[in-house]
Write a protein that holds these residues in place. Structure first.
Motif, PDB file in Angstrom:
ATOM      1  N   GLY A  11       0.832  -1.193   0.000  1.00 16.31           N
ATOM      2  CA  GLY A  11       0.000   0.000   0.000  1.00 16.31           C
ATOM      3  C   GLY A  11       0.867   1.243   0.000  1.00 16.31           C
ATOM      4  N   ILE A  12       0.270   2.370  -0.352  1.00 20.43           N
ATOM      5  CA  ILE A  12       0.926   3.668  -0.237  1.00 20.43           C
ATOM      6  C   ILE A  12       0.077   4.493   0.712  1.00 20.43           C
ATOM      7  CG2 ILE A  12       1.658   5.762  -1.428  1.00 20.43           C
ATOM      8  CD1 ILE A  12       1.808   4.120  -4.004  1.00 20.43           C
ATOM      9  N   GLU A  13       0.714   5.047   1.734  1.00 14.05           N
ATOM     10  CA  GLU A  13      -0.025   5.874   2.681  1.00 14.05           C
ATOM     11  C   GLU A  13       0.733   7.165   2.944  1.00 14.05           C
ATOM     12  OE1 GLU A  13      -0.448   3.386   6.139  1.00 14.05           O
ATOM     13  OE2 GLU A  13       1.431   4.079   6.995  1.00 14.05           O
ATOM     14  N   MET A  14       0.019   8.127   3.515  1.00 14.70           N
ATOM     15  CA  MET A  14       0.650   9.403   3.833  1.00 14.70           C
ATOM     16  C   MET A  14       1.569   9.219   5.037  1.00 14.70           C
ATOM     17  SD  MET A  14      -1.065  13.134   4.449  1.00 14.70           S
ATOM     18  CE  MET A  14      -1.562  12.892   6.137  1.00 14.70           C
ATOM     19  N   SER A  15       2.760   9.793   4.938  1.00 15.95           N
ATOM     20  CA  SER A  15       3.715   9.737   6.051  1.00 15.95           C
ATOM     21  C   SER A  15       3.473  10.914   6.998  1.00 15.95           C
ATOM     22  CB  SER A  15       5.147   9.747   5.522  1.00 15.95           C
ATOM     23  OG  SER A  15       5.372  10.887   4.732  1.00 15.95           O
ATOM     24  N   ALA A  16       4.094  10.855   8.169  1.00 13.33           N
ATOM     25  CA  ALA A  16       3.904  11.889   9.191  1.00 13.33           C
ATOM     26  C   ALA A  16       4.297  13.277   8.697  1.00 13.33           C
ATOM     27  CB  ALA A  16       4.694  11.526  10.446  1.00 13.33           C
ATOM     28  N   SER A  20       4.650  10.561   1.346  1.00 12.21           N
ATOM     29  CA  SER A  20       4.054   9.234   1.203  1.00 12.21           C
ATOM     30  C   SER A  20       5.099   8.171   1.465  1.00 12.21           C
ATOM     31  CB  SER A  20       3.460   9.059  -0.197  1.00 12.21           C
ATOM     32  OG  SER A  20       4.470   9.157  -1.176  1.00 12.21           O
ATOM     33  N   ARG A  21       4.614   6.960   1.780  1.00  9.40           N
ATOM     34  CA  ARG A  21       5.516   5.839   2.002  1.00  9.40           C
ATOM     35  C   ARG A  21       4.801   4.545   1.658  1.00  9.40           C
ATOM     36  NH1 ARG A  21       5.352   3.222   7.358  1.00  9.40           N
ATOM     37  NH2 ARG A  21       3.443   3.883   8.378  1.00  9.40           N
ATOM     38  N   PHE A  22       5.601   3.500   1.353  1.00 11.24           N
ATOM     39  CA  PHE A  22       5.053   2.183   1.105  1.00 11.24           C
ATOM     40  C   PHE A  22       4.827   1.468   2.434  1.00 11.24           C
ATOM     41  CE2 PHE A  22       7.312   2.746  -2.995  1.00 11.24           C
ATOM     42  CZ  PHE A  22       6.225   2.555  -3.831  1.00 11.24           C
TER      43      PHE A  22
END
Length: 128
Positions: A11-16, A20-22
């Motif tokens: 998945g790809i999600e928003m990082s802090a 973005s990060r995997f």
């Protein structure tokens, strides 16, 4: 859980920091029948409640009608489908098949080559 009963995905999600990060994750698959006359397969819903991912170590079904009007999108492996008129066709990764024979004698399906067989089952509207 066996490998047959787990679907790994990225998945790809928003990082802090707002970027973005995997993220590596999985969906646990439950083994259940998908149609009358077909051996149980590992099945996992993909969040919509309608689209299902299916995986089977083998597929050698007696003739059966489709359990619902649905698209079958091949992801991995190859299947051979034979209709009651005797015609046989093969479907491999990337191929789409509209299974609309929900009544009557149906069709038979056999896995060809190395397992597993994997596909997406997507409900299809009546007008397609």
């Amino acid at each position: 859980m066996s490998e047959l009963e787990t679907l790994h995905y990225t998945g790809i999600e928003m990082s802090a920091d707002g970027g973005s990060r995997f993220v590596d994750d999985r969906i646990e698959l439950g083994v259940r029948p998908v149609a009358v006359g077909v051996d149980p397969m590992a099945v996992g819903e993909l969040g919509s409640g309608a689209v299902a991912f299916v995986r089977s170590g083998g597929f050698d079904a007696v003739p059966h009608p489709a359990p619902a009007r649905q698209w079958v999108v091949m992801v991995r492996g190859t299947i051979e489908v034979t209709t009651t008129d005797g015609e046989t066709r093969r479907f491999a990764p990337g191929d789409m098949l509209l299974a609309a024979d929900v009544e009557g004698l149906g069709h038979s399906t056999v896995a060809v080559g190395e397992p597993p067989f994997e596909a997406l089952f997507i409900p299809a509207p009546e007008n397609r």
